[in-house]
Write an enzyme that holds these catalytic residues in place. Structure first.
Site, PDB file in Angstrom:
ATOM      1  N   ASP A  12       0.865  -1.164   0.000  1.00  0.00           N
ATOM      2  CA  ASP A  12       0.000   0.000   0.000  1.00  0.00           C
ATOM      3  C   ASP A  12       0.911   1.227   0.000  1.00  0.00           C
ATOM      4  O   ASP A  12       2.133   1.113  -0.083  1.00  0.00           O
ATOM      5  CB  ASP A  12      -0.998  -0.029   1.165  1.00  0.00           C
ATOM      6  CG  ASP A  12      -0.352   0.130   2.526  1.00  0.00           C
ATOM      7  OD1 ASP A  12       0.901   0.258   2.622  1.00  0.00           O
ATOM      8  OD2 ASP A  12      -1.094   0.130   3.518  1.00  0.00           O
ATOM      9  N   CYS A  69       2.614  -3.587   3.968  1.00  0.00           N
ATOM     10  CA  CYS A  69       1.694  -2.515   4.340  1.00  0.00           C
ATOM     11  C   CYS A  69       2.155  -2.004   5.692  1.00  0.00           C
ATOM     12  O   CYS A  69       3.255  -2.351   6.136  1.00  0.00           O
ATOM     13  CB  CYS A  69       0.228  -2.977   4.343  1.00  0.00           C
ATOM     14  SG  CYS A  69      -0.263  -4.115   5.641  1.00  0.00           S
ATOM     15  N   THR A  71       1.419  -2.667   8.870  1.00  0.00           N
ATOM     16  CA  THR A  71       1.748  -3.732   9.824  1.00  0.00           C
ATOM     17  C   THR A  71       2.030  -5.066   9.148  1.00  0.00           C
ATOM     18  O   THR A  71       2.538  -5.981   9.787  1.00  0.00           O
ATOM     19  CB  THR A  71       0.595  -3.970  10.815  1.00  0.00           C
ATOM     20  OG1 THR A  71      -0.539  -4.443  10.082  1.00  0.00           O
ATOM     21  CG2 THR A  71       0.262  -2.715  11.597  1.00  0.00           C
ATOM     22  N   GLY A  72       1.663  -5.193   7.897  1.00  0.00           N
ATOM     23  CA  GLY A  72       1.769  -6.465   7.195  1.00  0.00           C
ATOM     24  C   GLY A  72       0.547  -7.344   7.382  1.00  0.00           C
ATOM     25  O   GLY A  72       0.308  -8.263   6.606  1.00  0.00           O
ATOM     26  N   HIS A 102       8.134 -25.202   7.018  1.00  0.00           N
ATOM     27  CA  HIS A 102       7.068 -26.004   7.610  1.00  0.00           C
ATOM     28  C   HIS A 102       5.697 -25.785   6.984  1.00  0.00           C
ATOM     29  O   HIS A 102       4.864 -26.694   7.012  1.00  0.00           O
ATOM     30  CB  HIS A 102       6.977 -25.734   9.114  1.00  0.00           C
ATOM     31  CG  HIS A 102       8.144 -26.265   9.872  1.00  0.00           C
ATOM     32  ND1 HIS A 102       8.171 -26.280  11.240  1.00  0.00           N
ATOM     33  CD2 HIS A 102       9.332 -26.791   9.467  1.00  0.00           C
ATOM     34  CE1 HIS A 102       9.325 -26.807  11.650  1.00  0.00           C
ATOM     35  NE2 HIS A 102      10.039 -27.107  10.582  1.00  0.00           N
ATOM     36  N   ARG A 113       5.766  -0.143   8.915  1.00  0.00           N
ATOM     37  CA  ARG A 113       5.770   0.805  10.028  1.00  0.00           C
ATOM     38  C   ARG A 113       6.320   0.191  11.313  1.00  0.00           C
ATOM     39  O   ARG A 113       6.478   0.902  12.300  1.00  0.00           O
ATOM     40  CB  ARG A 113       4.354   1.342  10.269  1.00  0.00           C
ATOM     41  CG  ARG A 113       3.890   2.255   9.142  1.00  0.00           C
ATOM     42  CD  ARG A 113       2.526   2.841   9.412  1.00  0.00           C
ATOM     43  NE  ARG A 113       2.191   3.813   8.379  1.00  0.00           N
ATOM     44  CZ  ARG A 113       0.961   4.082   7.984  1.00  0.00           C
ATOM     45  NH1 ARG A 113      -0.075   3.452   8.538  1.00  0.00           N
ATOM     46  NH2 ARG A 113       0.740   4.973   7.045  1.00  0.00           N
ATOM     47  N   ARG A 136       6.237 -34.752   7.287  1.00  0.00           N
ATOM     48  CA  ARG A 136       5.033 -34.571   8.111  1.00  0.00           C
ATOM     49  C   ARG A 136       4.373 -33.223   7.843  1.00  0.00           C
ATOM     50  O   ARG A 136       3.166 -33.075   8.015  1.00  0.00           O
ATOM     51  CB  ARG A 136       5.372 -34.710   9.591  1.00  0.00           C
ATOM     52  CG  ARG A 136       6.193 -33.589  10.170  1.00  0.00           C
ATOM     53  CD  ARG A 136       6.545 -33.842  11.647  1.00  0.00           C
ATOM     54  NE  ARG A 136       7.149 -32.704  12.276  1.00  0.00           N
ATOM     55  CZ  ARG A 136       8.421 -32.370  12.216  1.00  0.00           C
ATOM     56  NH1 ARG A 136       9.256 -33.112  11.507  1.00  0.00           N
ATOM     57  NH2 ARG A 136       8.886 -31.309  12.844  1.00  0.00           N
ATOM     58  N   HIS A 137       5.169 -32.258   7.381  1.00  0.00           N
ATOM     59  CA  HIS A 137       4.626 -30.933   7.099  1.00  0.00           C
ATOM     60  C   HIS A 137       3.719 -30.954   5.866  1.00  0.00           C
ATOM     61  O   HIS A 137       2.780 -30.172   5.767  1.00  0.00           O
ATOM     62  CB  HIS A 137       5.747 -29.917   6.922  1.00  0.00           C
ATOM     63  CG  HIS A 137       6.682 -29.880   8.078  1.00  0.00           C
ATOM     64  ND1 HIS A 137       6.297 -29.498   9.352  1.00  0.00           N
ATOM     65  CD2 HIS A 137       7.995 -30.215   8.167  1.00  0.00           C
ATOM     66  CE1 HIS A 137       7.327 -29.575  10.170  1.00  0.00           C
ATOM     67  NE2 HIS A 137       8.366 -30.012   9.480  1.00  0.00           N
TER      68      HIS A 137
END
Length: 149
Positions: A12, A69, A71-72, A102, A113, A136-137
């Site tokens: 953004d 952005c 905060t993500g 994983h 920010r 296993r993942h």
């Protein structure tokens, strides 16, 4: 270059400078950067930016994506609404490595920010240098895929 070396970047308006730093950083490592903007500081909507980038990853046009952005968090939430996308927001290199190893994450989100440029580049490097471990993942990633619409 092929889709295997192509990464889509979007943000953004709050994250344009950090997105450009990330783009330059990964281009110097040999990745083909598909930067879909924005290019101006006018207010833009992170859900649209995240979804547009995620669609490119889901379609196979780009192998991976990096979103930014404030905060993500918001852009990550939007990206995860696209089937086939597994995006995690990371504020440290360990988490970025783990979402690849994983969770087979194909997109990374960073908060401009809350994360400085030096740390952001370390996070990007950890994400890009890690590979899915399978085993296993793989069962768990398949369970996540079953939840898609």
């Amino acid at each position: 270059m092929t889709a295997e070396t192509r990464i889509v970047l979007s943000s953004d308006h709050a994250a344009i400078p950090l997105r450009r730093a990330v783009a330059d950083h990964i281009a110097a490592q040999g990745w083909e950067v598909v930067d879909i903007g924005p290019t101006t500081l006018e207010s833009t909507h992170y859900p649209e930016r995240g979804a547009e980038a995620a669609r490119r990853v889901a379609a196979g046009d780009c192998r991976l994506g990096i979103l930014l952005c404030g905060t993500g968090q918001g852009i990550m939430m939007a990206a995860n609404k696209i089937d086939g996308v597994r995006c995690g927001v990371c504020g440290d290199p360990f988490s970025a490595r783990m979402i690849r190893q994983h969770n087979d994450a194909n997109m990374l989100a960073i908060g401009a920010r809350v994360t400085g440029e030096g740390l952001a580049l370390e996070i990007v490097d950890a994400f890009l240098s890690a590979a899915f471990e399978g085993g296993r993942h793989a069962t768990r990633v398949a369970m996540i895929a079953e939840l898609e619409g």
